[in-house]
Design an enzyme around this catalytic site. Structure first.
Site, PDB file in Angstrom:
ATOM      1  N   HIS A  29      -3.185 -16.160 -38.454  1.00  0.00           N
ATOM      2  CA  HIS A  29      -2.222 -16.601 -37.431  1.00  0.00           C
ATOM      3  C   HIS A  29      -0.896 -17.036 -38.038  1.00  0.00           C
ATOM      4  O   HIS A  29      -0.046 -17.566 -37.329  1.00  0.00           O
ATOM      5  CB  HIS A  29      -2.832 -17.715 -36.585  1.00  0.00           C
ATOM      6  CG  HIS A  29      -3.941 -17.195 -35.731  1.00  0.00           C
ATOM      7  ND1 HIS A  29      -3.727 -16.553 -34.530  1.00  0.00           N
ATOM      8  CD2 HIS A  29      -5.283 -17.146 -35.960  1.00  0.00           C
ATOM      9  CE1 HIS A  29      -4.889 -16.161 -34.038  1.00  0.00           C
ATOM     10  NE2 HIS A  29      -5.843 -16.500 -34.870  1.00  0.00           N
ATOM     11  N   LYS A  61      -1.559  -9.120 -35.264  1.00  0.00           N
ATOM     12  CA  LYS A  61      -0.986 -10.216 -34.475  1.00  0.00           C
ATOM     13  C   LYS A  61       0.535 -10.208 -34.678  1.00  0.00           C
ATOM     14  O   LYS A  61       1.216  -9.421 -34.043  1.00  0.00           O
ATOM     15  CB  LYS A  61      -1.677 -11.524 -34.826  1.00  0.00           C
ATOM     16  CG  LYS A  61      -3.200 -11.459 -34.500  1.00  0.00           C
ATOM     17  CD  LYS A  61      -3.905 -12.770 -34.646  1.00  0.00           C
ATOM     18  CE  LYS A  61      -5.426 -12.622 -34.647  1.00  0.00           C
ATOM     19  NZ  LYS A  61      -6.027 -12.171 -33.407  1.00  0.00           N
ATOM     20  N   SER A 100      -5.901 -21.402 -34.747  1.00  0.00           N
ATOM     21  CA  SER A 100      -5.143 -20.920 -33.589  1.00  0.00           C
ATOM     22  C   SER A 100      -5.551 -21.576 -32.286  1.00  0.00           C
ATOM     23  O   SER A 100      -4.806 -21.528 -31.317  1.00  0.00           O
ATOM     24  CB  SER A 100      -5.261 -19.414 -33.467  1.00  0.00           C
ATOM     25  OG  SER A 100      -6.395 -19.070 -32.744  1.00  0.00           O
TER      26      SER A 100
HETATM   27  N1  PLP Z   1      -9.332 -14.714 -38.490  1.00  0.00           N
HETATM   28  C1  PLP Z   1      -8.931 -15.493 -37.470  1.00  0.00           C
HETATM   29  C2  PLP Z   1      -8.677 -16.929 -37.741  1.00  0.00           C
HETATM   30  C3  PLP Z   1      -8.748 -14.960 -36.184  1.00  0.00           C
HETATM   31  O1  PLP Z   1      -8.370 -15.756 -35.174  1.00  0.00           O
HETATM   32  C4  PLP Z   1      -8.994 -13.583 -35.978  1.00  0.00           C
HETATM   33  C5  PLP Z   1      -8.825 -12.932 -34.657  1.00  0.00           C
HETATM   34  O2  PLP Z   1      -8.557 -13.446 -33.652  1.00  0.00           O
HETATM   35  C6  PLP Z   1      -9.410 -12.819 -37.058  1.00  0.00           C
HETATM   36  C7  PLP Z   1      -9.572 -13.406 -38.299  1.00  0.00           C
HETATM   37  C8  PLP Z   1      -9.693 -11.355 -36.891  1.00  0.00           C
HETATM   38  O3  PLP Z   1      -8.501 -10.626 -36.960  1.00  0.00           O
HETATM   39  P1  PLP Z   1      -8.390  -9.219 -36.234  1.00  0.00           P
HETATM   40  O4  PLP Z   1      -8.034  -9.490 -34.814  1.00  0.00           O
HETATM   41  O5  PLP Z   1      -7.346  -8.468 -36.987  1.00  0.00           O
HETATM   42  O6  PLP Z   1      -9.738  -8.579 -36.339  1.00  0.00           O
END
Ligand code: PLP
Length: 404
Positions: A217, A248, A189
């Site tokens: 993402h 998201k 991301s």
């Molecule tokens: N994995 C990635 C690649 C992320 O960018 C994020 C959060 O920004 C997560 C996992 C964690 O997800 P969550 O926001 O649901 O805790």
């Protein structure tokens, strides 16, 4: 021991490097996102446009989602009242897991309180259960994957970002008899690029490894039903475990993994981050369920978002702004300095009512600090024109280099 001084020095170090984080205090306007109000300063809440939300498709504002949450709240109350094992396994949880398993074409799925927890708990548990497991991890993997890998206690090998040849080199050099797990993301991301999933799966087959794909993402965003890049590329069946978030594109909260029944059973039975915590509130699960179901049937939001992202990238490029190459829905603009990135963001908010958060180390490497724009289906062309003009003015005022 002067505890106060040590803590203060830790914060002072962040100020000195220009990466002390300031949270912007906002409230979104339901039904008219990306419009919101900001509570910074003393002259009351002021209207702003949000450009950095990960509610990529505005599903957090969708009437079906809000309706489902309201109904759940009225029918069953606020919290779940327990862990999944002790009273907190509501029918909403069971239904959503079935829906997510189907989304990814897997036998089962398991919900967690966030994507972070799903990564940490699953990677730590799965790898620990495999004796002598070696984990091969992309160098840009998310902090939650790194935490899980560390907690597994396994040997870890880092391969260069999206580098198939380097991964193969490491796999070939490893003990052929050792269990192996390849952990990577589909959409990264911060750089807005996509992993070579098919090639990684080929290597997994060749070296008898299992695969773990973070589609945080990408779920909701890609594929005919929102199953992510693995759905879009017809590869979901080749991945051992697919992980996603409900916070998201699905616009609510929570995380999950989808995999074969036996793997889900192992995580359910052994992962402390799943077992020893109150399950998600039914109202959240009901909202996520409505969102997942909606995005399985509707591509309107995905198409609108892709159109907005393409338009904004083109406008930035035409204005000479240093938009980073991106094949995804994310539009990063390179600044390359933490103090300047924060200053641009401060001016945008104070003078233009534009909210975009600067992204600093450790989220991105030092010297690559950036602004990360996430245009959604409801950002209008006029908003984009205003944003581009504001950035050009600030770039010139601060004498930041435009793109060559
Ligand atoms: N994995 C990635 C690649 C992320 O960018 C994020 C959060 O920004 C997560 C996992 C964690 O997800 P969550 O926001 O649901 O805790």
């Amino acid at each position: 021991m002067d505890y106060q001084r040590i803590f203060t020095q830790a914060i002072d170090r962040l100020h000195a490097e220009g990466r002390y984080r300031v949270f912007i205090d906002i409230l979104r306007d339901k039904g008219s996102f990306p419009n919101a109000h900001c509570f910074a300063g003393h002259n009351g809440p002021k209207p702003i446009t949000v450009w950095c939300s990960n509610d990529y498709l505005s599903m957090g504002q969708h009437p079906d989602v809000i309706g489902a949450m309201e109904q759940a709240l009225h029918e069953v109350g606020a919290g779940s009242g327990g862990t999944r094992n002790i009273g907190g396994n509501t029918h909403y949880h069971v239904e959503l897991e079935a829906e997510l398993a189907d989304l990814h074409g897997k036998e089962g799925a398991l919900l967690f309180t966030s994507g972070y927890v799903s990564n940490e708990a699953t990677l730590a548990t799965i790898a620990r259960i495999l004796p002598g497991c070696i984990i091969f991890s992309d160098e840009l993997n998310h902090a939650s994957m790194i935490a899980g890998i560390r907690h597994s206690g396994c040997e870890k090998q880092i391969f260069r970002h999206n580098d198939v040849a380097h991964l193969e080199e490491l796999l070939a050099a490893a003990d052929p008899a050792a269990p192996k797990l390849i952990a990577f993301e589909s959409v990264y991301s911060m750089d807005a690029d996509i992993a070579p999933i098919a090639e990684f799966c080929d290597l997994a087959d060749k070296y008898n490894a299992i695969t773990y794909l973070d589609e945080v993402h990408a779920v909701g965003m890609y594929g005919a039903r929102g199953g992510g890049i693995s759905e879009r590329e017809g590869l979901a069946h080749r991945l051992t475990i697919i992980e996603g978030t409900l916070g998201k594109a699905f616009g609510v909260m929570g995380g999950y993994v989808a995999a074969d029944k036996v793997i889900i059973d192992v995580i359910r039975s052994y992962a402390p981050g799943f077992i020893f915590t109150t399950s998600l509130a039914p109202v959240l699960v009901a909202g996520a369920l409505a969102s997942v179901r909606h995005l399985k049937a509707s591509s309107v939001e995905r198409e609108g978002q892709q159109a907005s992202a393409a338009k904004l990238k083109a406008m930035f490029a035409e204005a000479g702004l240093p938009v980073m190459p991106s094949t995804t829905h994310i539009v990063p603009l390179m600044v390359g300095d933490p103090v300047k990135a924060k200053r641009v963001s401060d001016i945008l908010l104070a003078e233009y009512g534009v909210y975009v958060q600067p992204i600093n180390f450790p989220t991105v490497p030092r010297g690559t600090e950036r602004l990360r724009f996430t245009p959604g289906p409801t950002h209008s062309e006029e908003m984009m024109r205003e944003l581009t003009a504001a950035l050009v003015e600030i770039w010139s005022r601060m004498e930041i280099q435009l793109a060559a």
